[in-house]
Design a protein around this motif. Structure first.
Motif, PDB file in Angstrom:
ATOM      1  N   PRO A 169       0.810  -1.235   0.000  1.00 19.49           N
ATOM      2  CA  PRO A 169       0.000   0.000   0.000  1.00 19.49           C
ATOM      3  C   PRO A 169       0.835   1.273   0.000  1.00 19.49           C
ATOM      4  CG  PRO A 169      -0.844  -1.570   1.604  1.00 19.49           C
ATOM      5  CD  PRO A 169       0.484  -2.099   1.147  1.00 19.49           C
ATOM      6  N   LEU A 170       1.986   1.255   0.686  1.00 20.42           N
ATOM      7  CA  LEU A 170       2.786   2.472   0.807  1.00 20.42           C
ATOM      8  C   LEU A 170       3.627   2.736  -0.442  1.00 20.42           C
ATOM      9  CD1 LEU A 170       3.773   4.802   2.642  1.00 20.42           C
ATOM     10  CD2 LEU A 170       5.560   3.256   3.462  1.00 20.42           C
ATOM     11  N   LEU A 171       4.250   1.697  -1.004  1.00 20.54           N
ATOM     12  CA  LEU A 171       5.206   1.881  -2.094  1.00 20.54           C
ATOM     13  C   LEU A 171       4.602   1.690  -3.477  1.00 20.54           C
ATOM     14  CD1 LEU A 171       8.239  -0.039  -0.540  1.00 20.54           C
ATOM     15  CD2 LEU A 171       7.848   2.423  -0.580  1.00 20.54           C
ATOM     16  N   VAL A 172       3.587   0.846  -3.589  1.00 23.98           N
ATOM     17  CA  VAL A 172       3.023   0.532  -4.903  1.00 23.98           C
ATOM     18  C   VAL A 172       1.650   1.139  -5.074  1.00 23.98           C
ATOM     19  CG1 VAL A 172       2.382  -1.328  -6.483  1.00 23.98           C
ATOM     20  CG2 VAL A 172       4.358  -1.605  -4.981  1.00 23.98           C
ATOM     21  N   GLY A 173       0.784   0.947  -4.087  1.00 26.46           N
ATOM     22  CA  GLY A 173      -0.587   1.437  -4.207  1.00 26.46           C
ATOM     23  C   GLY A 173      -1.423   0.506  -5.068  1.00 26.46           C
ATOM     24  N   ASP A 174      -2.568   1.018  -5.517  1.00 27.22           N
ATOM     25  CA  ASP A 174      -3.492   0.194  -6.304  1.00 27.22           C
ATOM     26  C   ASP A 174      -3.558   0.662  -7.752  1.00 27.22           C
ATOM     27  OD1 ASP A 174      -4.644   2.604  -5.846  1.00 27.22           O
ATOM     28  OD2 ASP A 174      -6.580   1.832  -5.159  1.00 27.22           O
ATOM     29  N   ARG A 175      -2.478   1.283  -8.246  1.00 25.41           N
ATOM     30  CA  ARG A 175      -2.524   1.849  -9.598  1.00 25.41           C
ATOM     31  C   ARG A 175      -2.023   0.893 -10.659  1.00 25.41           C
ATOM     32  NH1 ARG A 175       1.008   6.996  -8.365  1.00 25.41           N
ATOM     33  NH2 ARG A 175       2.052   5.379  -7.167  1.00 25.41           N
ATOM     34  N   ILE A 176      -1.471  -0.253 -10.292  1.00 23.62           N
ATOM     35  CA  ILE A 176      -0.853  -1.132 -11.280  1.00 23.62           C
ATOM     36  C   ILE A 176      -1.913  -1.913 -12.039  1.00 23.62           C
ATOM     37  CG2 ILE A 176       0.679  -3.082 -11.601  1.00 23.62           C
ATOM     38  CD1 ILE A 176       2.314  -2.110  -9.318  1.00 23.62           C
ATOM     39  N   GLY A 177      -2.640  -2.767 -11.322  1.00 26.82           N
ATOM     40  CA  GLY A 177      -3.699  -3.525 -11.963  1.00 26.82           C
ATOM     41  C   GLY A 177      -3.218  -4.658 -12.838  1.00 26.82           C
ATOM     42  N   LEU A 178      -1.922  -5.003 -12.802  1.00 27.71           N
ATOM     43  CA  LEU A 178      -1.413  -6.127 -13.574  1.00 27.71           C
ATOM     44  C   LEU A 178      -1.677  -7.418 -12.809  1.00 27.71           C
ATOM     45  CD1 LEU A 178       2.042  -4.939 -14.983  1.00 27.71           C
ATOM     46  CD2 LEU A 178       0.000  -5.484 -16.275  1.00 27.71           C
ATOM     47  N   HIS A 179      -2.426  -8.317 -13.432  1.00 26.45           N
ATOM     48  CA  HIS A 179      -2.717  -9.599 -12.807  1.00 26.45           C
ATOM     49  C   HIS A 179      -1.438 -10.427 -12.721  1.00 26.45           C
ATOM     50  CE1 HIS A 179      -4.562 -13.568 -12.188  1.00 26.45           C
ATOM     51  NE2 HIS A 179      -5.590 -12.896 -11.723  1.00 26.45           N
ATOM     52  N   PRO A 180      -1.265 -11.233 -11.652  1.00 27.99           N
ATOM     53  CA  PRO A 180      -0.046 -12.050 -11.555  1.00 27.99           C
ATOM     54  C   PRO A 180       0.194 -12.932 -12.771  1.00 27.99           C
ATOM     55  CG  PRO A 180      -1.203 -12.041  -9.462  1.00 27.99           C
ATOM     56  CD  PRO A 180      -2.066 -11.296 -10.426  1.00 27.99           C
ATOM     57  N   VAL A 181      -0.888 -13.510 -13.324  1.00 23.88           N
ATOM     58  CA  VAL A 181      -0.727 -14.344 -14.523  1.00 23.88           C
ATOM     59  C   VAL A 181      -0.223 -13.501 -15.694  1.00 23.88           C
ATOM     60  CG1 VAL A 181      -1.930 -15.838 -16.161  1.00 23.88           C
ATOM     61  CG2 VAL A 181      -2.480 -15.956 -13.729  1.00 23.88           C
ATOM     62  N   ALA A 182      -0.708 -12.252 -15.793  1.00 20.92           N
ATOM     63  CA  ALA A 182      -0.241 -11.365 -16.859  1.00 20.92           C
ATOM     64  C   ALA A 182       1.241 -11.039 -16.698  1.00 20.92           C
ATOM     65  CB  ALA A 182      -1.067 -10.075 -16.871  1.00 20.92           C
ATOM     66  N   VAL A 183       1.711 -10.880 -15.460  1.00 18.49           N
ATOM     67  CA  VAL A 183       3.124 -10.617 -15.209  1.00 18.49           C
ATOM     68  C   VAL A 183       3.975 -11.803 -15.666  1.00 18.49           C
ATOM     69  CG1 VAL A 183       4.852 -10.195 -13.428  1.00 18.49           C
ATOM     70  CG2 VAL A 183       2.650  -9.037 -13.314  1.00 18.49           C
ATOM     71  N   ILE A 184       3.561 -13.016 -15.279  1.00 18.26           N
ATOM     72  CA  ILE A 184       4.311 -14.214 -15.668  1.00 18.26           C
ATOM     73  C   ILE A 184       4.336 -14.357 -17.184  1.00 18.26           C
ATOM     74  CG2 ILE A 184       4.395 -16.724 -15.476  1.00 18.26           C
ATOM     75  CD1 ILE A 184       3.055 -16.452 -12.756  1.00 18.26           C
ATOM     76  N   PHE A 185       3.159 -14.192 -17.813  1.00 18.84           N
ATOM     77  CA  PHE A 185       3.093 -14.348 -19.266  1.00 18.84           C
ATOM     78  C   PHE A 185       3.935 -13.292 -19.976  1.00 18.84           C
ATOM     79  CE2 PHE A 185       1.182 -13.275 -23.378  1.00 18.84           C
ATOM     80  CZ  PHE A 185       1.213 -14.519 -23.987  1.00 18.84           C
ATOM     81  N   ALA A 186       3.909 -12.057 -19.483  1.00 21.65           N
ATOM     82  CA  ALA A 186       4.668 -10.989 -20.130  1.00 21.65           C
ATOM     83  C   ALA A 186       6.162 -11.263 -20.079  1.00 21.65           C
ATOM     84  CB  ALA A 186       4.350  -9.648 -19.459  1.00 21.65           C
ATOM     85  N   VAL A 187       6.669 -11.691 -18.917  1.00 17.52           N
ATOM     86  CA  VAL A 187       8.096 -11.971 -18.790  1.00 17.52           C
ATOM     87  C   VAL A 187       8.514 -13.141 -19.683  1.00 17.52           C
ATOM     88  CG1 VAL A 187       9.907 -12.688 -17.193  1.00 17.52           C
ATOM     89  CG2 VAL A 187       8.233 -10.990 -16.477  1.00 17.52           C
TER      90      VAL A 187
END
Length: 362
Positions: A294-312
């Motif tokens: 909450p302090l460093l990232v917040g709720d502005r990303i919205g990237l799903h964990p599966v989307a992160v894995i697939f993108a990498v």
């Protein structure tokens, strides 16, 4: 209508050419992409120093000095410690094979009725043990390979030295470059494009700066906690868990799994080390969910964990290391664009409710 159609085709051709160029130039793009990434991450620090009445050049020099000191600290302290723990892990591997051969695999054989020679762990163990004594020759092998291909070594060193040069000049002229790029935008679409770019900047900045800080903090918490518990491989496991935290909950799963296995090999079935590992990762998860994210990232990303894995994975498959560097920023931009496409779709006639039938006349 024809002009609009032609313009769309021109944009598609331009995007195709850009993708083709990136693919063709991917072997030499890595130092430039790393330099751009470091300049992007360091620009807010330099901007803050400028607000403190420091010139842009001196701000860049100060940030560079800080970054160099951190790299030296990493090379002089952390890397040798990790190297020792990797060697210790390599030496413990035969014990793990013993446990597999004598305990785990016989239980699996009994449960599933497998043949006695179904598992051939003894061959793997003998091959592994035969190579165990040759670990001192690793440096000699690496040096011989490097000297055998001196051109590749020189290219690698040139790319390594190119990163700080590219980063310095981009960081010094970052604001000027952004201002010149803005002057190239179509005048009638400038406000819309800038709004879209600001949203992309928020998402990319929150992920790169925020998530990297979360990963660093978790690596410190996990490593320190495991070393306090007495786990010999605590630093290595903590760093791996921190790196895996780029995907939510992945660091917890990888870290606690590796830590439990390490504790079982080191302490057996003693209760207190296992409770200590559970406490370390529970505290880490609580800090990540209630404080760090909450302090460093917040709720502005919205990237799903599966989307992160697939993108990498997709970036690495398509463009190698260059694709890995580009994967998450490109995924963040695509997510922002898809969000706007979704809003436009909701406002389009395609999504609209069908017109109501007129009332029938009696």
């Amino acid at each position: 209508m024809t002009i609009t159609h032609n313009n769309r085709w021109l944009w598609l051709v331009a995007l195709f050419l850009i993708g083709w160029l990136i693919y063709q130039l991917s072997p030499i793009l890595s130092p430039f992409l790393v330099g751009i990434l470091l300049a992007y991450l360091g620009d807010p620090l330099v901007d803050r120093l400028e607000r403190w009445k420091l010139s842009r050049t001196w701000g860049v020099i100060l940030v560079f000095t800080l970054f160099t000191l951190l790299c030296l600290l990493l090379l002089l302290v952390l890397v040798p410690m990790l190297g020792k723990q990797l060697m210790h892990l390599y030496e413990l591997a035969p014990l793990g094979l013993d446990w597999l051969q004598l305990t785990a695999l016989p239980w699996v054989q009994a449960q599933f009725g497998l043949d006695e020679d179904f598992w051939r762990v003894d061959q793997l163990k003998s091959a592994f043990s035969a190579n165990l004594g040759s670990t001192k020759d690793v440096v000699a092998i690496i040096l011989s390979q490097a000297t055998a291909s001196s051109i590749a070594l020189l290219a690698w060193l040139a790319n390594l030295l190119l990163v700080p040069v590219v980063c310095f000049y981009l960081l010094r002229d970052w604001d000027l470059i952004m201002a010149k790029l803005r002057t190239l935008l179509p005048r009638r679409r400038e406000d819309a494009v800038m709004s879209l770019m600001r949203e992309c900047h928020e998402v990319i900045g929150a992920f790169l700066r925020g998530q990297l800080l979360v990963m660093l903090a978790l690596a410190v918490v996990y490593s320190a906690g495991l070393m306090l518990v007495g786990v010999e491989l605590g630093l290595l496991i903590g760093v791996l868990a921190g790196l895996a935290s780029i995907v939510p909950y992945m660091g917890f799963v990888v870290g606690i799994g590796a830590a439990v296995i390490a504790v079982l090999f080191q302490f057996g079935l003693e209760l207190y080390p296992l409770l200590g590992v559970a406490a370390v990762f529970t505290v880490g998860q609580m800090m990540e969910g209630m404080l760090l994210t909450p302090l460093l990232v917040g709720d502005r990303i919205g990237l799903h964990p599966v989307a992160v894995i697939f993108a990498v994975l997709a970036g690495g498959q398509l463009f190698g290391f260059t694709g890995v560097l580009l994967a998450l920023p490109v995924a963040a931009v695509i997510m922002v664009l898809l969000r706007h496409v979704h809003d436009l779709y909701k406002l389009s006639d395609l999504y609209a409710e069908p017109p109501a039938d007129p009332p029938r006349q009696p």
